[in-house]
Write an enzyme that holds these catalytic residues in place. Structure first.
Site, PDB file in Angstrom:
ATOM      1  N   GLY A   1      10.074  -6.316  -4.775  1.00  0.00           N
ATOM      2  CA  GLY A   1       8.973  -5.838  -3.950  1.00  0.00           C
ATOM      3  C   GLY A   1       9.320  -4.533  -3.271  1.00  0.00           C
TER       4      GLY A   1
ATOM      5  N   GLY B   1       8.996   4.876  -5.884  1.00  0.00           N
ATOM      6  CA  GLY B   1       8.385   6.189  -5.724  1.00  0.00           C
ATOM      7  C   GLY B   1       7.934   6.442  -4.301  1.00  0.00           C
ATOM      8  N   ASP B   2       7.495   5.393  -3.610  1.00  0.00           N
ATOM      9  CA  ASP B   2       7.079   5.542  -2.219  1.00  0.00           C
ATOM     10  C   ASP B   2       8.269   5.837  -1.315  1.00  0.00           C
ATOM     11  OD1 ASP B   2       4.463   4.974  -2.971  1.00  0.00           O
ATOM     12  OD2 ASP B   2       4.694   2.832  -2.626  1.00  0.00           O
TER      13      ASP B   2
ATOM     14  N   ALA C   1      15.640   1.194  -3.379  1.00  0.00           N
ATOM     15  CA  ALA C   1      14.397   0.430  -3.464  1.00  0.00           C
ATOM     16  C   ALA C   1      14.319  -0.415  -4.728  1.00  0.00           C
ATOM     17  CB  ALA C   1      13.196   1.375  -3.388  1.00  0.00           C
TER      18      ALA C   1
ATOM     19  N   GLY D   1       0.433   4.173   1.135  1.00  0.00           N
ATOM     20  CA  GLY D   1       0.505   4.845   2.424  1.00  0.00           C
ATOM     21  C   GLY D   1       1.468   4.169   3.372  1.00  0.00           C
TER      22      GLY D   1
ATOM     23  N   ASP E   1      13.409  -4.447  -9.403  1.00  0.00           N
ATOM     24  CA  ASP E   1      11.953  -4.279  -9.332  1.00  0.00           C
ATOM     25  C   ASP E   1      11.672  -2.834  -8.950  1.00  0.00           C
ATOM     26  OD1 ASP E   1       9.233  -4.451  -8.915  1.00  0.00           O
ATOM     27  OD2 ASP E   1       9.335  -5.867  -7.247  1.00  0.00           O
TER      28      ASP E   1
ATOM     29  N   GLU F   1      -4.696   6.315  -3.122  1.00  0.00           N
ATOM     30  CA  GLU F   1      -5.274   4.973  -2.977  1.00  0.00           C
ATOM     31  C   GLU F   1      -6.390   4.949  -1.937  1.00  0.00           C
ATOM     32  OE1 GLU F   1      -1.879   1.848  -4.510  1.00  0.00           O
ATOM     33  OE2 GLU F   1      -1.978   2.260  -2.357  1.00  0.00           O
TER      34      GLU F   1
ATOM     35  N   GLY G   1       0.858  -1.185   0.000  1.00  0.00           N
ATOM     36  CA  GLY G   1       0.000   0.000   0.000  1.00  0.00           C
ATOM     37  C   GLY G   1       0.887   1.225   0.000  1.00  0.00           C
TER      38      GLY G   1
END
Length: 329
Positions: A305, A269-270, A300, A59, A264, A156, A57
């Site tokens: 994942g 971006g998160d 990342a 968030g 991956d 989201e 998610g």
């Protein structure tokens, strides 16, 4: 889907500690990830290489990244009445995130994402579950918006919740406009920093005809359009080209990427958005915060994942490029 009634959870007590507070309001999912050598065509069955279940998610990913950035971080979210909710809370707590405002929605299921990664890319199907079940009125930050140096949101969760969270924010409001969606002018005008990637910037700004235009030039045009609609600052992540940052004075700067071998792109971006929010809360300039966000994103993409453990500030600072940025009027 019917809306949830008023939350039965108590209003969180003021968070203790002396460091600035980042409040992340957004989605919590449990990710089901399959790693394969290629993506199956419709009707095709392929053998995967591995599979695993983890916290996801946008968030939750951004909250975990923000907590690694050296500030207090609280998550505001909705989860289901199931074992997945317990797993999600435990993962957030392990990452240093306060979960007092992660509220259980009776009878709902925790959101989930079904991800296939192959050839350095991914496909994702999201089942929103409790992420779309919020009270129909009131302050969705449950008072934390008045305590936060930065409130960070994504798309989201329902747009109305994002708008009300922006209204409740007394510090800086940051919006990562992902997944891409057209946004009302009043929400764009509330953004102290609007964070997008190339696809999102095209949708949000309406600057869709960019074929043949250099990445930075297309981003600069989109930034002009978004600032004309009220956004104070805009950041576009450009993958291996780095990021374009336009500050509140209208000065645009191209920041270089940190070289990385891409495994991956999920969660990159998160990681950027979470670290950016944390460092702005800590008092860094927008450019310095974005540099550290780029470093977080580069780490990342090197794992499969969304990352569950994030590098500390010393590691991110060591990765920050020393190449002078390119400034534009």
């Amino acid at each position: 889907m019917p809306e949830a009634g008023p939350s039965s959870a108590p209003v969180p007590e003021p968070l203790t500690g002396t460091s600035p507070l980042v409040v992340v309001i957004g989605s919590v999912n449990i990710d089901h990830v399959v790693v394969a050598d290629a993506f199956p065509s419709p009707g095709e069955t392929l053998l995967g290489r591995t599979a695993y279940v983890t916290l996801g998610g946008k968030g939750a990913n951004q909250a975990a990244a923000a907590a690694s950035g050296g500030v207090r971080t609280a998550m505001i979210a909705r989860v289901g009445e199931d074992a997945e909710a317990d797993r999600a809370r435990a993962r957030l707590v392990a990452g240093g995130v306060d979960v007092e405002a992660v509220t259980t929605v009776p009878g709902a299921e925790t959101g989930s994402a079904w991800i296939t990664t192959a050839a350095g890319d991914n496909t994702i199907v999201v089942v929103a579950g409790a992420n779309h079940q919020w009270p129909s009125e009131g302050d969705p930050t449950e008072g934390l918006g008045t305590q936060a140096a930065v409130v960070l949101a994504q798309l989201e969760i329902p747009l109305d919740i994002v708008r009300r969270a922006a209204d409740a924010c007394r510090g800086r409001f940051l919006l990562n406009a992902a997944p891409a969606a057209e946004l009302p002018d009043d929400l764009i005008a509330r953004c102290d920093v609007l964070i997008v990637n190339e696809h999102e910037q095209a949708v949000v700004s309406g600057q869709l005809e960019t074929e043949g235009t250099p990445e930075a030039a297309a981003a600069r045009k989109a930034h002009d359009a978004l600032r004309a609609r009220g956004a104070k600052a805009v950041v576009t992540t450009l993958g291996e080209a780095g990021a374009l940052v336009t500050d509140a004075d209208g000065l645009s700067t191209v920041l270089p990427a940190v070289p990385a071998t891409v495994v991956d792109t999920t969660g990159a971006g998160d990681a950027f958005a979470g670290v950016l929010a944390a460092r702005l809360a800590a008092g860094d300039s927008l450019l310095d915060a974005a540099r550290l966000g780029i470093a977080a994103g580069s780490l990342a993409v090197q794992v499969s994942g969304a990352p569950q453990q994030h590098a500390d500030l010393a590691t991110l600072r060591a990765l920050t490029p020393t190449t002078p940025p390119t400034e534009e009027d």
